[in-house]
Scaffold this active site. Sequence first.
Site, PDB file in Angstrom:
ATOM      1  N   GLN A 178      38.129  41.568  30.503  1.00 61.97           N
ATOM      2  CA  GLN A 178      37.559  41.591  32.379  1.00 61.97           C
ATOM      3  C   GLN A 178      36.159  41.857  32.237  1.00 61.97           C
ATOM      4  OE1 GLN A 178      39.051  42.091  35.082  1.00 61.97           O
ATOM      5  NE2 GLN A 178      36.960  42.311  36.267  1.00 61.97           N
ATOM      6  N   GLY A 305      43.537  45.891  40.017  1.00 62.41           N
ATOM      7  CA  GLY A 305      45.056  45.404  40.577  1.00 62.41           C
ATOM      8  C   GLY A 305      45.751  44.426  39.946  1.00 62.41           C
ATOM      9  N   MET A 307      42.143  40.670  38.576  1.00 56.74           N
ATOM     10  CA  MET A 307      41.267  39.727  38.826  1.00 56.74           C
ATOM     11  C   MET A 307      41.294  38.422  38.780  1.00 56.74           C
ATOM     12  SD  MET A 307      37.841  39.892  38.342  1.00 56.74           S
ATOM     13  CE  MET A 307      37.051  38.797  38.167  1.00 56.74           C
ATOM     14  N   GLU A 308      41.052  37.624  40.074  1.00 55.32           N
ATOM     15  CA  GLU A 308      40.707  36.518  40.386  1.00 55.32           C
ATOM     16  C   GLU A 308      40.743  34.907  39.245  1.00 55.32           C
ATOM     17  OE1 GLU A 308      36.595  37.721  41.986  1.00 55.32           O
ATOM     18  OE2 GLU A 308      38.575  38.766  42.091  1.00 55.32           O
ATOM     19  N   HIS A 332      45.851  38.380  48.046  1.00 55.02           N
ATOM     20  CA  HIS A 332      44.336  39.121  47.555  1.00 55.02           C
ATOM     21  C   HIS A 332      43.625  37.778  46.814  1.00 55.02           C
ATOM     22  CE1 HIS A 332      40.783  41.543  47.715  1.00 55.02           C
ATOM     23  NE2 HIS A 332      40.625  41.744  46.873  1.00 55.02           N
ATOM     24  N   GLU A 333      44.341  38.301  45.507  1.00 59.59           N
ATOM     25  CA  GLU A 333      43.765  37.432  44.775  1.00 59.59           C
ATOM     26  C   GLU A 333      43.831  35.735  44.469  1.00 59.59           C
ATOM     27  OE1 GLU A 333      42.398  39.014  42.268  1.00 59.59           O
ATOM     28  OE2 GLU A 333      42.937  40.772  42.802  1.00 59.59           O
ATOM     29  N   HIS A 336      41.167  34.529  46.463  1.00 57.60           N
ATOM     30  CA  HIS A 336      40.235  34.755  46.153  1.00 57.60           C
ATOM     31  C   HIS A 336      39.822  33.345  46.077  1.00 57.60           C
ATOM     32  CE1 HIS A 336      37.383  38.245  45.080  1.00 57.60           C
ATOM     33  NE2 HIS A 336      38.609  39.071  45.249  1.00 57.60           N
ATOM     34  N   GLU A 355      34.915  40.231  48.421  1.00 55.54           N
ATOM     35  CA  GLU A 355      35.498  41.165  48.488  1.00 55.54           C
ATOM     36  C   GLU A 355      36.255  40.694  50.401  1.00 55.54           C
ATOM     37  OE1 GLU A 355      37.338  41.500  46.112  1.00 55.54           O
ATOM     38  OE2 GLU A 355      36.469  41.449  44.733  1.00 55.54           O
ATOM     39  N   ASP A 410      28.834  47.607  38.988  1.00 57.46           N
ATOM     40  CA  ASP A 410      30.464  48.184  38.626  1.00 57.46           C
ATOM     41  C   ASP A 410      30.142  49.178  39.767  1.00 57.46           C
ATOM     42  OD1 ASP A 410      31.148  46.810  36.799  1.00 57.46           O
ATOM     43  OD2 ASP A 410      31.065  47.884  35.029  1.00 57.46           O
ATOM     44  N   TYR A 418      35.182  45.381  50.218  1.00 62.17           N
ATOM     45  CA  TYR A 418      36.454  45.515  50.803  1.00 62.17           C
ATOM     46  C   TYR A 418      37.576  45.923  52.427  1.00 62.17           C
ATOM     47  CZ  TYR A 418      37.394  44.998  45.744  1.00 62.17           C
ATOM     48  OH  TYR A 418      37.285  44.879  44.280  1.00 62.17           O
TER      49      TYR A 418
END
Length: 647
Positions: A178, A305, A307-308, A332-333, A336, A355, A410, A418
């Site tokens: 990640q 949720g 990661m694109e 959503h992903e 991206h 976002e 972060d 968003y």
Amino acid sequence: MLSLRHPLLSSALLFALQLLPNAYANNTPNALTSKLAATLVQTEIQQNQDALTYANYTEVSVSHVELALAVDFKQSRLSGEVILDLAWHKAGKTLILDTRDLTINSVTALDNAGKWQSIPFTLAKKDEVRGAALTINFTEQNTQKIKINYHTSDNPSGIQWLTPEQTQGKQLPFMFSQSQAIHARSWIPLQDTPAVRQTYSATITADKAITVVMSADRKTLSNTQTQFTMPQAIPAYLIAIAAGHLTFAPLNDISGVWAEPELIDKASQEFADTPKMIEIAAKRYGDYRWGRYDLLILPPSFPFGGMENPRLSFITPTVIAGDKSLVSLIAHELAHSWSGNLVTNATWRDLWLNEGFTTYVENRIMEDLYGRDRALMEQTISYSGLLAELAELSPHDSVLHLDLSGRSPDEAFSGVPYVKGQLFLVFLEQKFGREHFDAFVKNYFNHFAFQSITTAQFREYLSLNLLQKYPKIVSEAEVDTWIEGEGLPSFLVPPNSHAFDDIDAQRQAWLEGKLSTNELKTSTWSVHQWLRFINEMPRINLNQTKLAELDKAFHFTGTGNSEIAFAWYSLALDNGYYAVLPALKQHLTNIGRMRLVVPLYQKLASTEQYDWAKSVYFNARPGYHPQTQASLDAMFAGTPLQHEHSH
């Protein structure tokens, strides 16, 4: 600020062309003088300075990353080497890279004679936010390639290692990365800033029983080696890897699902509409430019949720509800692929460019696929969630163009970039009309394709291509209020779904005792209507007998729908309804998605259930991702645990 009146002269394009490989420099202006080009590039370099990287990328930038790594589950380690191709923007002999908790064994450089020569390097003292700078001093000017031999620590911030027992199948171990926001530096020494885009390739060695996937084209070399190629230039945070017991199910010729065998059928059924989403988005916003779009369903410890990562979005299993009610996350992903991956925030204070646009595009995909009612319900739920979050956030953190001075990026990941970002774009859409705004967004993606841009660059483009093109509709002052102002503008028109009118009326009647629990008419309610029913309940002093009646009638405690479970447990804890604790323990232990666990721990930690929560956390912690651990460790570090096993 430089004018973007002539797009081909934009400093953003010129700077990006320096960072892109030649294959993506086909839009280079033909008529620019070298003096003008140098002036524009220097201005852009100054604007794009990212304070969260040590990299001297304004002097030299990485254009290609070539990895050769071994996956070692016994030592929980990635080890091997990386070769970095360098593009120099001025004469120099020094390269500074980002690292975090890496062991650097050696550095060699390719000299002018084509031979690899050992060269000196210095690894600085670690900073808690930025990690440690790796400074490399070359003997020759403008060295083109360097090779770094290294290995990761046993607990890097951007990698999670899972034992077989922590997976679905419980037979083989699992590992996944990640990298967002600045965690790529924990497993690759590179320039970990979204301002720099590079292509990458990789050869990964793993046990023959392990399947390796990355955010790139995939080719099997042998039963232990897999090769990957990413031909488009991407920022470091989109380099991704996973390895475990994986199988693949195609959805169509360009899309499919990777998952553990135990989940593959459920996942491929749940996400069967993904090809339709790709078609819808491409029709509205321009061609899908990444070749394939596959999904990797990760273990439930995945902290987000989704990661694109291009070509391969990483997805939490918590959205597999069995009824496609939570597939907006897939939209959503996928979105991206245009906003974020194609057009990228140049620094993390510009996160809303990624976002906000993505949340807006996601909702348009959902509307085209499932209808206006569902899209508006999701918009309304997100707005209500943002209001609740804004009540807890510092006013400074409610600004879209967030100041991150001295902070971890972060911390930028709240609902503000968003949902407030989405609301800003909805505001523009409503003011200018969908026909004009859709054309603007599509042209925006095309204009800045494969570039990393700042909020200032967006504002110039917006001013020229929307505000000035259709004058006296939206003012610069209104835009400034949205982007630089705290909270939500006073002139915002909130989203409101009439599909919630009956739900709100029934909830109020039930609260007033005019309807019994058995008289609630819920047979046709969607998941979103159930969420509205729960989320808008009073947060304090709700009669516990009434909560127990709801629970008995609708079986909220222990529900398999992760969103309803989170909403219900939040309501229960706010009202001291602790009958949910046994099921809540399972919820907190079985999943590690931060949005679904951290707020619940926060609620528990502020009550007499602190010790219980601390005990649950300590037991669950080994299964959480390092980023989830980091967000919770401080919460339970101060007060000693007195009743370790009392519950």
